[in-house]
Write a protein that holds these residues in place. Structure first.
Motif, PDB file in Angstrom:
ATOM      1  N   ALA A 192       0.825  -1.207   0.000  1.00 17.53           N
ATOM      2  CA  ALA A 192       0.000   0.000   0.000  1.00 17.53           C
ATOM      3  C   ALA A 192       0.860   1.258   0.000  1.00 17.53           C
ATOM      4  O   ALA A 192       0.506   2.272  -0.582  1.00 17.53           O
ATOM      5  CB  ALA A 192      -0.917  -0.006   1.220  1.00 17.53           C
ATOM      6  N   ARG A 193       2.040   1.149   0.659  1.00 14.51           N
ATOM      7  CA  ARG A 193       2.880   2.340   0.753  1.00 14.51           C
ATOM      8  C   ARG A 193       3.890   2.424  -0.381  1.00 14.51           C
ATOM      9  O   ARG A 193       4.815   3.220  -0.319  1.00 14.51           O
ATOM     10  CB  ARG A 193       3.660   2.306   2.059  1.00 14.51           C
ATOM     11  CG  ARG A 193       2.790   2.558   3.255  1.00 14.51           C
ATOM     12  CD  ARG A 193       3.619   2.521   4.497  1.00 14.51           C
ATOM     13  NE  ARG A 193       2.776   2.670   5.664  1.00 14.51           N
ATOM     14  CZ  ARG A 193       3.206   2.564   6.896  1.00 14.51           C
ATOM     15  NH1 ARG A 193       4.473   2.296   7.118  1.00 14.51           N
ATOM     16  NH2 ARG A 193       2.394   2.698   7.903  1.00 14.51           N
ATOM     17  N   TYR A 194       3.711   1.615  -1.378  1.00 11.11           N
ATOM     18  CA  TYR A 194       4.716   1.541  -2.433  1.00 11.11           C
ATOM     19  C   TYR A 194       5.016   2.917  -3.010  1.00 11.11           C
ATOM     20  O   TYR A 194       4.105   3.694  -3.294  1.00 11.11           O
ATOM     21  CB  TYR A 194       4.223   0.598  -3.537  1.00 11.11           C
ATOM     22  CG  TYR A 194       5.253   0.368  -4.595  1.00 11.11           C
ATOM     23  CD1 TYR A 194       6.306  -0.488  -4.345  1.00 11.11           C
ATOM     24  CD2 TYR A 194       5.185   1.008  -5.818  1.00 11.11           C
ATOM     25  CE1 TYR A 194       7.284  -0.691  -5.310  1.00 11.11           C
ATOM     26  CE2 TYR A 194       6.143   0.809  -6.779  1.00 11.11           C
ATOM     27  CZ  TYR A 194       7.199  -0.042  -6.520  1.00 11.11           C
ATOM     28  OH  TYR A 194       8.162  -0.239  -7.461  1.00 11.11           O
ATOM     29  N   ARG A 195       6.302   3.190  -3.173  1.00  9.72           N
ATOM     30  CA  ARG A 195       6.697   4.482  -3.717  1.00  9.72           C
ATOM     31  C   ARG A 195       6.980   4.340  -5.207  1.00  9.72           C
ATOM     32  O   ARG A 195       8.106   4.136  -5.627  1.00  9.72           O
ATOM     33  CB  ARG A 195       7.938   4.999  -2.998  1.00  9.72           C
ATOM     34  CG  ARG A 195       7.784   5.081  -1.492  1.00  9.72           C
ATOM     35  CD  ARG A 195       8.700   6.119  -0.896  1.00  9.72           C
ATOM     36  NE  ARG A 195      10.091   5.907  -1.218  1.00  9.72           N
ATOM     37  CZ  ARG A 195      10.995   5.444  -0.362  1.00  9.72           C
ATOM     38  NH1 ARG A 195      10.636   5.145   0.874  1.00  9.72           N
ATOM     39  NH2 ARG A 195      12.235   5.280  -0.709  1.00  9.72           N
ATOM     40  N   GLY A 196       5.900   4.435  -5.990  1.00  4.76           N
ATOM     41  CA  GLY A 196       6.066   4.347  -7.436  1.00  4.76           C
ATOM     42  C   GLY A 196       5.995   5.721  -8.053  1.00  4.76           C
ATOM     43  O   GLY A 196       6.294   6.726  -7.409  1.00  4.76           O
ATOM     44  N   PHE A 197       5.559   5.765  -9.306  1.00  5.04           N
ATOM     45  CA  PHE A 197       5.432   7.047  -9.981  1.00  5.04           C
ATOM     46  C   PHE A 197       4.356   7.874  -9.285  1.00  5.04           C
ATOM     47  O   PHE A 197       3.362   7.337  -8.806  1.00  5.04           O
ATOM     48  CB  PHE A 197       5.107   6.829 -11.456  1.00  5.04           C
ATOM     49  CG  PHE A 197       6.272   6.254 -12.204  1.00  5.04           C
ATOM     50  CD1 PHE A 197       7.206   7.087 -12.785  1.00  5.04           C
ATOM     51  CD2 PHE A 197       6.448   4.887 -12.280  1.00  5.04           C
ATOM     52  CE1 PHE A 197       8.291   6.563 -13.440  1.00  5.04           C
ATOM     53  CE2 PHE A 197       7.537   4.362 -12.939  1.00  5.04           C
ATOM     54  CZ  PHE A 197       8.465   5.194 -13.519  1.00  5.04           C
ATOM     55  N   HIS A 198       4.559   9.193  -9.297  1.00  2.07           N
ATOM     56  CA  HIS A 198       3.720  10.050  -8.465  1.00  2.07           C
ATOM     57  C   HIS A 198       2.260  10.037  -8.875  1.00  2.07           C
ATOM     58  O   HIS A 198       1.915   9.705 -10.000  1.00  2.07           O
ATOM     59  CB  HIS A 198       4.232  11.490  -8.538  1.00  2.07           C
ATOM     60  CG  HIS A 198       5.568  11.667  -7.921  1.00  2.07           C
ATOM     61  ND1 HIS A 198       6.728  11.391  -8.591  1.00  2.07           N
ATOM     62  CD2 HIS A 198       5.938  12.068  -6.685  1.00  2.07           C
ATOM     63  CE1 HIS A 198       7.758  11.631  -7.796  1.00  2.07           C
ATOM     64  NE2 HIS A 198       7.298  12.037  -6.633  1.00  2.07           N
ATOM     65  N   GLY A 237       7.672   1.371   1.564  1.00  2.69           N
ATOM     66  CA  GLY A 237       7.322   1.575   0.168  1.00  2.69           C
ATOM     67  C   GLY A 237       8.437   1.347  -0.823  1.00  2.69           C
ATOM     68  O   GLY A 237       8.251   1.549  -2.007  1.00  2.69           O
ATOM     69  N   ALA A 238       9.613   0.955  -0.361  1.00  2.00           N
ATOM     70  CA  ALA A 238      10.685   0.692  -1.314  1.00  2.00           C
ATOM     71  C   ALA A 238      11.358  -0.619  -0.959  1.00  2.00           C
ATOM     72  O   ALA A 238      11.287  -1.076   0.178  1.00  2.00           O
ATOM     73  CB  ALA A 238      11.695   1.823  -1.308  1.00  2.00           C
TER      74      ALA A 238
END
Lengths: 175, 401, 176, 402
Positions: free
Chosen positions: A52-58, D160-161
Motif C-alpha cells: 500500500a505504501r509503495y513508492r512508485g510514480f507520483h 514503500g521501497a
C-alpha cells in the motif's frame, strides 16, 4: 593416514548432505501447495502486487495544487519543474506545468511531506518503460486528471498523449 | 548399408562407403546435437528446480521446451568475434577439435547390443582415448585466444584432464577385467539378467570404484565442482572467454556430448548397459535373435534403457553442479593423485583378488559371473574374451575364463 | 580518558604538539600542530596509557567561502582543517585530533598544503590519506604511494575544496 | 665425453623462461562484487601482488551532501551500502541527531532496532550467497535471495521501497509500521529459522567449502586493528568489538536491555557454539572461514534481537514521533558517529556552520578499510583464492566509492 580417511569421510558425508538439501528443494517445488518461490509472480501477464505504501510514480492532483514550490524545493535531485502563471484578477497561481523528470527522480518521497494541500503522493505504478528519454519527462499538468491522480493507470500512452496537448487540463484550485 | 548400396543400387565400392559414412556421421551428429539441445533444456529446468525457480516457461508454449532452439538461433545470429591478437587458424579450429573428439567417441558407443556405430573389440580403450583428445581443443582455444584468462583455463585443463586419465583408466579397467574383454557390447551383455548382475553390485570393490569413476568422469568432462578450465568466478569464462556465437556453441555441445558419453559408459560398464534392472524382455519371452518384431522390440527396449540410464547420469551431474562449490586447482590435483588414484588402485587389486577368491560370486546361484555367452548369434568380431588382452600379467591370465 | 590528566600526559610526551582543545564540544577534540601530527599519533598509538591502536577516519574540511559577500560575514579565516578520528580497541574510546593547515602552502594557489603522513603508525591510514589527497588536496609527506584513489589519475583539481569548479570537458566527455 | 654429458638424463637444461604476468581482474569480472578492479601480478597460478583500483562507482556523495539539507541527504546514504540501506540511514540519522542532541522516542528506538537488524539479516544473506557464488556454487545464492525477498517484502510494506528505503530519518522514522506487520515479521522469522541449517549444510560444513576457505587469507588480530577493519572482518580475527555494545551512548542506548552476545571467538569458542557446526580442524582464526562463520552467527543473533525488538516495540506506549523538518537548522559544530553496520563500522561525520545544510559531510565506509587489507591477504595466494578472500571481506562498491 587417519587424516586421509577423515578427509575422505567428511568429503563424502558433507557432499551427500548438500546434495540432499538441494534434492529436497527440488522435490518441494513439485508440491502443488507450495510450488516454486518464483511462481508467485506472473509479472508481465498480471501486474506485480505492490504494498500500500509503495513508492512508485507520483500521483498528482492538479485541481488542488497551489504551485507553492515546496515539493520542488524539497527534492534532493531537483527533478520537479513547476510552471505557473499569476492569476488575473485574483490571488495565487495558476499551474501551467508540473513536470517530473523521472530520469532523475529517486523516489525518496521527500516531495510528499512538505505539500501544504496534499496534492502530491507516491503512486503504485512501477513500470513506465519507454523508448526515449522524452518519455521520462512526465508533465502531470497535461495528463488527464484521472491518470495523474491515479484513478486510471499511469501509462506510456497517456504520457505520450500528454505531450501533444497544448494547454494544461485544469487550471488549478483558483480557476 | 554398404552392401545395400553396392548390390541393390549398384554403386561402386568407394562411393558406397563414402555415402554410408556420411549418412552415419550425419545421423550421429544429429543425435549429439539434438541430445545437447535436450540436455541444455534439462540443465535449465533441473537447475531452476534446485534453486526454487521455474526455469524457461514461455518459449514454445509450456515448459519452455523450445528454449534451447531459441538459444541456438540466437547464437547463430551472433557475430563471430575473434580477438585481434588471436592465432586465427587455431582459434577457428579449436571448437571443432573439441567437438570432433566428443563426437568420434560415439562411434564405438553401443546403444543396444547391435545398435552401435562401429563395434570395436577395444571399444573401452577407444572411447577413453578419444575422449581424452577433447582436451586438445580446450588447450588450443585457450592458447589461441590471446587472452590471459583463457590461457589460465587451458593450463588448468591440461593439468587436470591429463591427470584424471589415470584413475579413470583404472576404474574402467575393472569391468574390463571382470568381463575379460574390452568390447563394450560383450561387457554389457555379461551383465544381462536381474540388476544384481550389474558390475556395480559384482563385489564391494566395484561398488566403490563406480563412485570413483563418477568422480573422475565429472572431472574429465569439466563439470562442476571440477570445472576449473572455465571457472567463471575466477577466470571469467576460462578457455572460452573470447568465443561467441556458433563457435562457442560447439564447445557447449561438446561438453554435453561428453557428459552423455561418460554417463553412457558408466551405464555400460557398471550399470548393465541396455539391460534393465528387471529382465523384462526375457520374462516376456522375447528373444533378440528370432521372431519378426521381437528383435526390434528388444532393441528398442535396450535403447530406452541405456538412454534412460545415461540421462539419469547426466542429470546427476547437473545436480552435483548446482550443489557444490568449486575446488581449487591444487585441490583438484590432490583429489586425483591422493584420493582417486590410490583408491582406484586398491579397489582394482581388491576386485582382482575377489575374482580369484570367489570366482562363482558371493552367492553362487545368484549371479552368473561368466555371463551368458551369446556370441553365437552376435554379428561382428567375437565378444568373447580376447586372449592376450589380459595375459600380459601372469596373475590376470588366471582370471580370464 | 578524555579528561585533563590524559591531555597533560599527552602534552608532556609530545612537547609542543598540543595547541588547543575543546573538551565541551559534542566530540571533544585536541588541536595538534601539523608538523608534529605523526609524532603525536605514534605516541597515542604505541605509548600512551590508552592505546589508540586503530585509525577510524581522516577528514579534511575546507573552510573557505568562495562568495566574497558571504565570506565577509564569517568569523573564521580560510583554512583547511584535518580531523583524525582515533579509536582504542582495548579501551573502546575514541579521540579526535584536529590540525589546521593553510589552504595553500605558503598561500600560493596550486601549492598543496603539506603535513607528515601517519601511515607509519597505522598502515590503514594509507588509503584514507590517499582519499584526502585526492578529494581535498592535502599532501602527506612520507606517504609511500600518494596517488589519486577515487578520481582518475589525470583528474584536475580536488573536488571537495569549496572553490573547486567542475571541468567542462574530460577526455571528450561533457561535464556539467 | 661431452657427447655423453649432453645425453646425461640427470642434467636438465632450462631453456624455458617464465615471466610474471599482469592480469586485470575487473572492473568487469564476475566475482569482484561490482566495479572493483584488481590488478594481479601472477606467476602462473600464484599471485604475488594484488592492487585494488577503486573509484569506478564514485558519485561524489560527500560533495552532494554539502549542497543538501541533512534530511535530503538520506536518500544518498541509501545508495552507499545498498544492501543494508536501513543501517546506512540509521548511521547518518544518528550522527545528525548527535550533533543536534536530539533524542527520539523509546518506541522509535525499538523500531529502529527491529528494522536495522532485519537489514543486517538481509545484508548477511547476500554476503553469504554471493560468497558461495565466488566459490562457484550458485544455489545458496538463490536460497539466500529467496529469504531476502521476504525481508524486502516487509520493508516494502513499511516504507514503500525494496532497496533504497529512506525509512529511518532524522528525528525518527518516516512512518509507523502498518497493521499486521509485526505478525508477518514474526512469521518470517519462524519460517526462516530452520532454513539456516540448509545454509550450513550447503556451505559452512561442506568439505569443499571448508577446503577453499579454511586457512586462506588469514588476517591477524593486530593487522585487522591496524588497518581499521571492522565488523565481521574484525570479529572473524578474534577481536571482541561490536559497537552495538561498545559504541557511543546515543547508539548503545538503542540496545539498552537487549540480550545479545557478540559473535566472536573467545577461548576457542563462539557463543552458544554447541548449536552450530563445529569449527573445522583446518580453520585458523582470522581466515575466510571464520569471517564467513561470524556472519552466519550474526544472522541468528539478529533474528534474536529482532524478536526482542518486536516484543519491546509492541509493549511500548506512545508514538514513534515525527521526523524533523527538512530545513531544521543544525547547531554549529561537528559530530562523528560510527554505527555497527552489517559490513562493519560505518562512520558519518557532519560539520555544520549553523544552517540546515552541512558544511562538510564525510562518510567513512567500513568496506573501504576492509578492502584496504586485501593486498596484504592476497600476497602469495593462488588465483582461485583471490575471489575467496575478497568475497570473504564482503565489500560493497557503492560504499567504498561513495
Amino acid at each position: 593416514m587417519r587424516e586421509w580417511f577423515r578427509n575422505l569421510w567428511s568429503a563424502i558425508a558433507t557432499v551427500a548432505q548438500g546434495m540432499f538439501v538441494t534434492l529436497r528443494v527440488f522435490g518441494k517445488t513439485y508440491d502443488q501447495n507450495r510450488r516454486t518461490f518464483t511462481e508467485h509472480f506472473e509479472y508481465p501477464e498480471l501486474p506485480a502486487p505492490v504494498a500500500a505504501r509503495y513508492r512508485g510514480f507520483h500521483r498528482y492532483d492538479l485541481t488542488t495544487c497551489i504551485a507553492c514550490d515546496q515539493c520542488a524545493k524539497a527534492c534532493p535531485v531537483d527533478c520537479i519543474y513547476i510552471g505557473k502563471e499569476r492569476v488575473e484578477n485574483g490571488k495565487g497561481f495558476r499551474v501551467s506545468g508540473f513536470t517530473i523528470d523521472y530520469s532523475k527522480c529517486m523516489f525518496c518521497a521527500l516531495c510528499v511531506e512538505p505539500c501544504p494541500v496534499d496534492c502530491i503522493f507516491m503512486g503504485s505504478t512501477l513500470d513506465l518503460s519507454c523508448y526515449s528519454r522524452d518519455g521520462t519527462m512526465v508533465d502531470f499538468a497535461r495528463l488527464p486528471v484521472d491518470v495523474a491522480w491515479g484513478r486510471a493507470t499511469l501509462n506510456p500512452t497517456a504520457v505520450a498523449a500528454s505531450k501533444v496537448i497544448v494547454e494544461p487540463v485544469h487550471g488549478g484550485p483558483n480557476q | 548399408m554398404v552392401e545395400f548400396l553396392t548390390s541393390t543400387v549398384g554403386l561402386s565400392g568407394w562411393l558406397a562407403w563414402t555415402i554410408a559414412a556420411v549418412v552415419s556421421a550425419v545421423l550421429v551428429l544429429n543425435v549429439i546435437a539434438g541430445g545437447a539441445l535436450a540436455f541444455i533444456w534439462a540443465e535449465r529446468k533441473v537447475s531452476a528446480r534446485i534453486q526454487d525457480r521455474l526455469g524457461p516457461t514461455r518459449t514454445g508454449g509450456r515448459f519452455g521446451w523450445l528454449q534451447s532452439v531459441a538459444d541456438g538461433i540466437k547464437l547463430l545470429a551472433k557475430e563471430d568475434l575473434m580477438p585481434q591478437g588471436a592465432d586465427g587458424l587455431l582459434f577457428r579450429l579449436a571448437p571443432y577439435v573439441s567437438f570432433c573428439a566428443s563426437f568420434c567417441a560415439f562411434i564405438a558407443l553401443p546403444f543396444a547390443f547391435d545398435v552401435v556405430g562401429q563395434r570395436l573389440n577395444v571399444a573401452v580403450f577407444f572411447v577413453v582415448a578419444v575422449l581424452g583428445l577433447e582436451v586438445f581443443g580446450v588447450i588450443l582455444a585457450g592458447y589461441a585466444s590471446a587472452s590471459k584468462w583463457s590461457l589460465f583455463g587451458a593450463m588448468r585443463e591440461a593439468a587436470q584432464v591429463v591427470s584424471y586419465e589415470v584413475p579413470l583408466g583404472m576404474c574402467v579397467v575393472v569391468p574390463v577385467m571382470i568381463a575379460g574383454t574390452m568390447d563394450m557390447v560383450t561387457i554389457a551383455e555379461k551383465q544381462a539378467g536381474w540388476f544384481w548382475n550389474w558390475y556395480i553390485f559384482h563385489d564391494p570393490f566395484t561398488f566403490v570404484i563406480f563412485w570413483v569413476y563418477v568422480t573422475c568422469a565429472v572431472a574429465s568432462v569439466n563439470r562442476a565442482p571440477f570445472d576449473l578450465a572455465e571457472a567463471e568466478s575466477e577466470l571469467v569464462a576460462g578457455f572460452h572467454t573470447e568465443y561467441s556465437g556458433l563457435r562457442w556453441s560447439y564447445f557447449f555441445m561438446a561438453e554435453y556430448g561428453s557428459m552423455f558419453l561418460v554417463s553412457a559408459m558408466a551405464a555400460v560398464l557398471f550399470l548393465g548397459g541396455w539391460n534393465g534392472p528387471v529382465p523384462l524382455a526375457s520374462l516376456a519371452g522375447l528373444s533378440a535373435g528370432t521372431g519378426d518384431t521381437a528383435p526390434y522390440v528388444v532393441r528398442l527396449l535396450g535403447l530406452a534403457n541405456l538412454v534412460a540410464k545415461a540421462s539419469l547420469g547426466v542429470i546427476v551431474m547437473m545436480w552435483i553442479r548446482w550443489t557444490l562449490p568449486r575446488l581449487r586447482i591444487d585441490q583438484v590435483m590432490a583429489t586425483c593423485l591422493k584420493y582417486c588414484t590410490p583408491i582406484a588402485a586398491v579397489m582394482f587389486a581388491g576386485a582382482m583378488l575377489w575374482k580369484i577368491a570367489l570366482p562363482g560370486g558371493l552367492v553362487p546361484g545368484l549371479s552368473r559371473p561368466g555371463g551368458e555367452i551369446r556370441e553365437g548369434w552376435l554379428p561382428g568380431p567375437g565378444g568373447a574374451a580376447i586372449p592376450g588382452e589380459s595375459t600380459r600379467d601372469g596373475s590376470l591370465a588366471r582370471v580370464t575364463p | 580518558m578524555r579528561g585533563t590528566s590524559f591531555l597533560d600526559q599527552f602534552r608532556e610526551a609530545v612537547p609542543g604538539a598540543v595547541v588547543g582543545e575543546n573538551l565541551t564540544a559534542v566530540d571533544p577534540w585536541v588541536e595538534v600542530v601539523p608538523a608534529k601530527i605523526a609524532e603525536a599519533c605514534r605516541w597515542l598509538a604505541k605509548a600512551s596509557p590508552v592505546r589508540f591502536d586503530s585509525l577510524q577516519c581522516i577528514t579534511a574540511v575546507d573552510w573557505f567561502e568562495p562568495d566574497a559577500k558571504k565570506a565577509a560575514k564569517n568569523t573564521w579565516q580560510p583554512h583547511t582543517e584535518l580531523v583524525y578520528h582515533l579509536w582504542s580497541t582495548p579501551a573502546k574510546v575514541s579521540l579526535v585530533l584536529k590540525c589546521e593547515l593553510p589552504r595553500w602552502q605558503g598561500d600560493v594557489p596550486g601549492e598543496l598544503p603539506e603535513l607528515p603522513s601517519v601511515t607509519g603508525v597505522w598502515r590503514g591510514a594509507d588509503w584514507h590519506e590517499r582519499e584526502v589527497y585526492d578529494l581535498s588536496g592535502v599532501r602527506f609527506t612520507g606517504h609511500p604511494d600518494l596517488r589519486r584513489i577515487l578520481c582518475p589519475e589525470d583528474w584536475e583539481g580536488h573536488p571537495l575544496r569549496k572553490d573547486y569548479e567542475q571541468p567542462l570537458d574530460y577526455h571528450g566527455i561533457r561535464g556539467k | 665425453m661431452t657427447q655423453l654429458m649432453g645425453d646425461d638424463p640427470r642434467i636438465v637444461e632450462f631453456d624455458v623462461r617464465t615471466d610474471e604476468m599482469l592480469v586485470n581482474m575487473g572492473p568487469q569480472h564476475p566475482s569482484t562484487h561490482g566495479v572493483l578492479r584488481l590488478v594481479l601480478r601472477t606467476d602462473g597460478e600464484i599471485v604475488s601482488e594484488v592492487e585494488p583500483h577503486i573509484g569506478y562507482l564514485h558519485r561524489c556523495a560527500e560533495k552532494i551532501g554539502e549542497n543538501l539539507t541533512h534530511r535530503q541527504w538520506i536518500p544518498y546514504t541509501d545508495r552507499m551500502d545498498y544492501l543494508a540501506a536501513m543501517n546506512m540511514n540509521l548511521g547518518w540519522a544518528l550522527a545528525v541527531e548527535k550533533l543536534m542532541k536530539y533524542e527520539v522516542s523509546q518506541k522509535a528506538r525499538h523500531l529502529r532496532v527491529l528494522i536495522t537488524e532485519l537489514g543486517r539479516i538481509a545484508s548477511h544473506l547476500v554476503g553469504m550467497g554471493a560468497y558461495g557464488l565466488d566459490l562457484g556454487t550458485f544455489s545458496p545464492f538463490l536460497y539466500a535471495f529467496r529469504e531476502r525477498e521476504r525481508i524486502l517484502d516487509l520493508f516494502e510494506e513499511a516504507c514503500g521501497a525494496r532497496l533504497t528505503y529512506s525509512y529511518i530519518t532524522i528525528g525518527g522514522l518516516t512512518a509507523d509500521l502498518p497493521p499486521g506487520w509485526l505478525q508477518r515479521c514474526e512469521a518470517f522469522l519462524d519460517q526462516f529459522e530452520p532454513i539456516i541449517a540448509e545454509y550450513h549444510a550447503l556451505l559452512t560444513t561442506n568439505a569443499i567449502f571448508v577446503k577453499r576457505t579454511a586457512g586462506i587469507g588469514v588476517l591477524s588480530r593486530d593487522m585487522a586493528i591496524e588497518y581499521g577493519c571492522s565488523g565481521p572482518v574484525l570479529r572473524g580475527s578474534g577481536v571482541d568489538q561490536d559497537l552495538r555494545r561498545d559504541g557511543e551512548a546515543i547508539y548503545t542506548a538503542m540496545y539498552d536491555g537487549y540480550a545479545f552476545e557478540v559473535a566472536v571467538q573467545k577461548n576457542g569458542h563462539y557463543p552458544r557454539d554447541h548449536q552450530y557446526p563445529a569449527v573445522p580442524a583446518d580453520a585458523v582464526l582470522g581466515d575466510c572461514w571464520h569471517r564467513f562463520f561470524v556472519r552466519m552467527l550474526e544472522v541468528v543473533q539478529s533474528m534474536d534481537l529482532a524478536r526482542q525488538a518486536i516484543d519491546r516495540y509492541a509493549s511500548c506506549k506512545g508514538t514513534i514521533g515525527e521526523p524533523l523538518k527538512l530545513t531544521e537548522k543544525m547547531p554549529a559544530g561537528d559530530a562523528y558517529l560510527e554505527t555497527e553496520c552489517p559490513k562493519g563500522q560505518m562512520g558519518f561525520y557532519v560539520v555544520s556552520d549553523g544552517s540546515a545544510i552541512p558544511w562538510r559531510v564525510r562518510a567513512r565506509s567500513s568496506s573501504f578499510s576492509n578492502l584496504a587489507v586485501a593486498p596484504e591477504l592476497c600476497r602469495g595466494c593462488l588465483i582461485a583464492d583471490v575471489p575467496a578472500i575478497v568475497g570473504s571481506l564482503d565489500i560493497v562498491m557503492g560504499e567504498i566509492d561513495r
